[in-house]
Design a protein around this motif. Sequence first.
Motif, PDB file in Angstrom:
ATOM      1  N   THR A 195       0.966  -1.023  -0.112  1.00 46.54           N
ATOM      2  CA  THR A 195      -0.101   0.083   0.006  1.00 46.54           C
ATOM      3  C   THR A 195       0.963   1.181  -0.076  1.00 46.54           C
ATOM      4  O   THR A 195       2.194   1.124   0.362  1.00 46.54           O
ATOM      5  CB  THR A 195      -0.951  -0.161   1.201  1.00 46.54           C
ATOM      6  OG1 THR A 195      -0.283  -0.162   2.480  1.00 46.54           O
ATOM      7  CG2 THR A 195      -2.044  -1.233   1.185  1.00 46.54           C
ATOM      8  N   ARG A 196       0.389   2.424  -0.465  1.00 46.14           N
ATOM      9  CA  ARG A 196       1.128   3.496  -0.700  1.00 46.14           C
ATOM     10  C   ARG A 196       1.780   4.141   0.441  1.00 46.14           C
ATOM     11  O   ARG A 196       2.785   4.335   0.554  1.00 46.14           O
ATOM     12  CB  ARG A 196       0.325   4.674  -1.449  1.00 46.14           C
ATOM     13  CG  ARG A 196       1.288   5.734  -2.007  1.00 46.14           C
ATOM     14  CD  ARG A 196       0.283   6.946  -2.682  1.00 46.14           C
ATOM     15  NE  ARG A 196      -0.449   6.235  -3.861  1.00 46.14           N
ATOM     16  CZ  ARG A 196       0.130   6.088  -4.857  1.00 46.14           C
ATOM     17  NH1 ARG A 196       1.370   6.606  -5.201  1.00 46.14           N
ATOM     18  NH2 ARG A 196      -0.521   5.438  -5.978  1.00 46.14           N
ATOM     19  N   LYS A 197       0.867   4.073   1.507  1.00 43.45           N
ATOM     20  CA  LYS A 197       1.750   4.765   2.769  1.00 43.45           C
ATOM     21  C   LYS A 197       2.502   3.786   3.489  1.00 43.45           C
ATOM     22  O   LYS A 197       3.437   4.526   4.146  1.00 43.45           O
ATOM     23  CB  LYS A 197       0.557   5.340   3.691  1.00 43.45           C
ATOM     24  CG  LYS A 197      -0.436   6.484   3.209  1.00 43.45           C
ATOM     25  CD  LYS A 197      -1.557   6.935   3.860  1.00 43.45           C
ATOM     26  CE  LYS A 197      -2.591   7.929   3.097  1.00 43.45           C
ATOM     27  NZ  LYS A 197      -3.653   8.285   3.934  1.00 43.45           N
ATOM     28  N   ARG A 200       5.976   3.889   2.015  1.00 41.50           N
ATOM     29  CA  ARG A 200       6.905   5.048   2.449  1.00 41.50           C
ATOM     30  C   ARG A 200       7.842   4.685   3.525  1.00 41.50           C
ATOM     31  O   ARG A 200       9.081   5.085   3.307  1.00 41.50           O
ATOM     32  CB  ARG A 200       6.009   6.114   2.963  1.00 41.50           C
ATOM     33  CG  ARG A 200       5.325   6.868   1.851  1.00 41.50           C
ATOM     34  CD  ARG A 200       4.602   8.156   2.496  1.00 41.50           C
ATOM     35  NE  ARG A 200       5.366   8.933   3.192  1.00 41.50           N
ATOM     36  CZ  ARG A 200       5.232   9.549   4.277  1.00 41.50           C
ATOM     37  NH1 ARG A 200       4.166   9.208   5.160  1.00 41.50           N
ATOM     38  NH2 ARG A 200       5.995  10.497   4.769  1.00 41.50           N
TER      39      ARG A 200
END
Length: 308
Positions: A195-197, A200
């Motif tokens: 997932t994108r977050k 990170r």
Amino acid sequence: MRTSTPGADATPPYLRIAAEIQDRIASGELRTGDRVPSARQITKEWGVAIATATKVLATLRQEGTVRVVPGVGTVVDAPHAAPQREKPPDTELTEQLVVRAGMAIADAEGLAGLSMRRIATDLGVPTMSLYRYVGSKDRLVLLMADEAFGEAEFPDPPPTGWRARLEVLARLQWAMYHRHPWVVTASWVSNPVPTRKLLRHTEWAVRSLDDLGLDPDAVLYAHVSLYSYVRGIAVNLEVESAARREGAPIEPWDAKESELEHLLQSGQFPTLASLNERNDFQFEIDTLFEFGLQRLLDGFAAFVEPYH
């Protein structure tokens, strides 16, 4: 050490001591969130047995004067406002709103209390309308975990050195698990869902290590090892949170000292008994986290040194 004249007070010692601690709270000497004397400190200050000291703390907890805070100890209690989970008037339903509503439920009740119907009730919308935004409950939980990881605020510019950068990452994740202990059950390393977050965090970790000349597999395994360490310690936060929701008694280590002392006096555990006599050990989960983190990074340092 305090002493009293035998027979001068018919009140049981544990009730008298509990009343004195309550007086400290009423006078402002101990404020909301302050740690109250531990069982061992009570034995030293009032000259009573550890069993009596344990009853003092149990009495204060039963009366709602104090509470046990994971990683801190027994502290002066204060009422906590219930989280607001109602949809603000005239607010359009969005994926973010559904995710945040789910997080509020999970924070208060764990994932066991989470359901699409419950979220719909809290938001005042039809249950089926939620599926247009989050697809399914499983995807909702994934989005909730991703949102929790997304709360991290990475420093810009980052600190100098791979070790300092990994410390930042680990502490940001540790703080997140304190806020949202249910996240430990939302995903696991053998079945990752990108997932994108969350990515990170992965990007921060591998960028911290990538210029050391390590094999790519080593970089990724180092990242997963650090992530797994933080998550592994955080499992205790979720276990304690679940026990509280179920009303199970949770006592700090010092509240169990009478039971421990009995076992140590058996002579079967001489080394542990010796350590106990030489040290007033006060377990704190945050201290455990930092101790293990530094030892893990020490191991990383030994591993990467040949590449320098």
